[in-house]
Design a protein around this motif. Structure first.
Motif, PDB file in Angstrom:
ATOM      1  N   LEU A 119      -5.897  10.247   0.003  1.00 10.73           N
ATOM      2  CA  LEU A 119      -6.303  10.379  -1.390  1.00 10.73           C
ATOM      3  C   LEU A 119      -6.636   9.050  -2.042  1.00 10.73           C
ATOM      4  N   LEU A 120      -5.985   7.997  -1.600  1.00 11.12           N
ATOM      5  CA  LEU A 120      -6.201   6.683  -2.212  1.00 11.12           C
ATOM      6  C   LEU A 120      -7.240   5.842  -1.472  1.00 11.12           C
ATOM      7  N   SER A 121      -7.822   6.415  -0.446  1.00 13.83           N
ATOM      8  CA  SER A 121      -8.819   5.664   0.326  1.00 13.83           C
ATOM      9  C   SER A 121     -10.049   5.387  -0.529  1.00 13.83           C
ATOM     10  N   HIS A 122     -10.853   4.474  -0.060  1.00 14.75           N
ATOM     11  CA  HIS A 122     -12.057   4.049  -0.784  1.00 14.75           C
ATOM     12  C   HIS A 122     -12.960   5.237  -1.115  1.00 14.75           C
ATOM     13  N   ASN A 123     -13.064   6.194  -0.240  1.00 11.45           N
ATOM     14  CA  ASN A 123     -13.955   7.335  -0.457  1.00 11.45           C
ATOM     15  C   ASN A 123     -13.492   8.231  -1.598  1.00 11.45           C
ATOM     16  N   ASN A 124     -12.233   8.172  -1.932  1.00 13.40           N
ATOM     17  CA  ASN A 124     -11.703   9.028  -2.994  1.00 13.40           C
ATOM     18  C   ASN A 124     -11.494   8.295  -4.310  1.00 13.40           C
ATOM     19  N   SER A 125     -11.863   7.015  -4.367  1.00 13.31           N
ATOM     20  CA  SER A 125     -11.633   6.281  -5.598  1.00 13.31           C
ATOM     21  C   SER A 125     -12.682   6.652  -6.639  1.00 13.31           C
ATOM     22  N   GLN A 162      12.561  -5.647 -15.976  1.00 14.50           N
ATOM     23  CA  GLN A 162      11.565  -6.069 -14.990  1.00 14.50           C
ATOM     24  C   GLN A 162      11.585  -5.221 -13.727  1.00 14.50           C
ATOM     25  N   ARG A 163      12.725  -4.634 -13.429  1.00 15.91           N
ATOM     26  CA  ARG A 163      12.820  -3.821 -12.220  1.00 15.91           C
ATOM     27  C   ARG A 163      11.819  -2.682 -12.286  1.00 15.91           C
ATOM     28  N   LYS A 164      11.103  -2.538 -11.212  1.00 18.29           N
ATOM     29  CA  LYS A 164      10.151  -1.435 -11.116  1.00 18.29           C
ATOM     30  C   LYS A 164      10.797  -0.336 -10.296  1.00 18.29           C
ATOM     31  N   MET A 165      10.678   0.879 -10.788  1.00 14.76           N
ATOM     32  CA  MET A 165      11.204   1.996 -10.024  1.00 14.76           C
ATOM     33  C   MET A 165      10.177   2.344  -8.958  1.00 14.76           C
ATOM     34  N   ILE A 166      10.612   2.335  -7.733  1.00 14.61           N
ATOM     35  CA  ILE A 166       9.725   2.626  -6.613  1.00 14.61           C
ATOM     36  C   ILE A 166      10.191   3.908  -5.953  1.00 14.61           C
ATOM     37  N   ILE A 167       9.268   4.824  -5.813  1.00 13.19           N
ATOM     38  CA  ILE A 167       9.538   6.064  -5.096  1.00 13.19           C
ATOM     39  C   ILE A 167       8.998   5.871  -3.684  1.00 13.19           C
ATOM     40  N   ASP A 168       9.887   5.863  -2.728  1.00 20.31           N
ATOM     41  CA  ASP A 168       9.491   5.683  -1.339  1.00 20.31           C
ATOM     42  C   ASP A 168       9.202   7.061  -0.748  1.00 20.31           C
ATOM     43  N   VAL A 169       7.967   7.260  -0.336  1.00 17.03           N
ATOM     44  CA  VAL A 169       7.570   8.545   0.242  1.00 17.03           C
ATOM     45  C   VAL A 169       8.178   8.647   1.637  1.00 17.03           C
ATOM     46  N   GLN A 170       9.119   9.572   1.796  1.00 18.54           N
ATOM     47  CA  GLN A 170       9.852   9.735   3.049  1.00 18.54           C
ATOM     48  C   GLN A 170       9.122  10.618   4.056  1.00 18.54           C
ATOM     49  N   ASN A 171       8.361  11.559   3.562  1.00 19.63           N
ATOM     50  CA  ASN A 171       7.695  12.531   4.414  1.00 19.63           C
ATOM     51  C   ASN A 171       6.418  11.919   4.999  1.00 19.63           C
ATOM     52  N   ALA A 172       6.318  11.884   6.344  1.00 13.89           N
ATOM     53  CA  ALA A 172       5.170  11.258   7.013  1.00 13.89           C
ATOM     54  C   ALA A 172       3.863  11.967   6.671  1.00 13.89           C
ATOM     55  N   ALA A 173       3.886  13.290   6.607  1.00 12.07           N
ATOM     56  CA  ALA A 173       2.667  14.035   6.281  1.00 12.07           C
ATOM     57  C   ALA A 173       2.210  13.719   4.855  1.00 12.07           C
ATOM     58  N   GLU A 174       3.149  13.647   3.938  1.00  6.46           N
ATOM     59  CA  GLU A 174       2.780  13.318   2.569  1.00  6.46           C
ATOM     60  C   GLU A 174       2.261  11.885   2.476  1.00  6.46           C
ATOM     61  N   ARG A 175       2.873  10.971   3.220  1.00  4.39           N
ATOM     62  CA  ARG A 175       2.417   9.582   3.238  1.00  4.39           C
ATOM     63  C   ARG A 175       0.962   9.504   3.685  1.00  4.39           C
ATOM     64  N   GLU A 176       0.600  10.281   4.714  1.00  8.74           N
ATOM     65  CA  GLU A 176      -0.781  10.316   5.203  1.00  8.74           C
ATOM     66  C   GLU A 176      -1.720  10.889   4.148  1.00  8.74           C
ATOM     67  N   GLU A 177      -1.248  11.900   3.421  1.00  7.55           N
ATOM     68  CA  GLU A 177      -2.060  12.467   2.345  1.00  7.55           C
ATOM     69  C   GLU A 177      -2.294  11.436   1.236  1.00  7.55           C
ATOM     70  N   TRP A 178      -1.262  10.660   0.905  1.00 12.83           N
ATOM     71  CA  TRP A 178      -1.435   9.596  -0.080  1.00 12.83           C
ATOM     72  C   TRP A 178      -2.498   8.611   0.392  1.00 12.83           C
ATOM     73  N   LYS A 179      -2.421   8.210   1.638  1.00  9.24           N
ATOM     74  CA  LYS A 179      -3.410   7.265   2.178  1.00  9.24           C
ATOM     75  C   LYS A 179      -4.807   7.845   2.072  1.00  9.24           C
TER      76      LYS A 179
END
Length: 191
Positions: free
Chosen positions: A180-186, A161-178
């Motif tokens: 890329l995953l925004s409504h406009n890119n879905s 049941q454990r889910k492996m979670i990759i925590d994005v440590q890099n702030a710039a990469e975290r912003e890129e994820w946001k």
């Protein structure tokens, strides 16, 4: 709370079928694929070790289920050379350093016998077809253990049941994820 085999059998069969079906595809090739098949087997041992063994070690599962008894005392080194040697170099041989005697580990497609040391070549051969059969038998044995041991079922349930979670440590990469995953890119259905 104890789990029963009925409560985990769907997850067990899914895992077993994914691994063994993919392995079957590789083994049905006329030649080649031995390194890929060996890595799939080693990875399956890691997963099964995490689910089956208290310490969660793939090398323990490999030793207890896939290695002939006479080779079990050195199974963790063989597993490490197989899993990490091939995975990180995809070379035909992984070198095991024994004081005074280097040893090559070689994965044979079908020509060489399984778990046989050739002193002339300084090579320990693993036959991928024998490893594959041992993995299939390991799944069968593990299934029988799960059917009779509710503690093993509970360990399987909790760890699966454990889910492996990759925590994005890099702030710039975290912003890129946001971004890329925004409504406009879905994905939008095309008209």
């Amino acid at each position: 709370m104890s789990a029963s085999f009925d409560s985990i059998k769907e997850g067990f069969y899914e895992l077993r079928d994914f691994v063994l079906n993919d392995l079957g595809l590789l083994l049905n090739l006329p030649q080649g694929g031995n390194y890929t098949a060996a890595l799939l087997i080693a990875t399956a041992c890691e997963v099964l070790g995490r689910l089956r063994c208290e310490n969660g070690e793939g090398s323990e599962f490999f030793r207890n289920y896939l290695v002939p008894e006479s080779w079990q005392p050195v199974a963790s080194t063989v597993f490490d050379a197989l899993r990490n040697g091939l995975a990180h170099s995809f070379a035909t041989k992984a070198v095991v350093q024994i004081p005074g005697a280097p040893l090559d580990l070689s994965v044979s497609w079908k020509e060489k016998p399984h778990f046989v040391y050739d002193a002339k070549d300084g090579c320990l051969y693993l036959n991928v077809r024998n490893l594959s059969e041992a993995l299939r038998e390991a799944f069968e044995k593990y299934e029988m253990e799960l059917q009779t041991d509710s503690k093993l079922c509970e360990l399987f349930r909790k760890r699966r049941q454990r889910k492996m979670i990759i925590d994005v440590q890099n702030a710039a990469e975290r912003e890129e994820w946001k971004r890329l995953l925004s409504h406009n890119n879905s994905l939008q259905p095309t008209p």
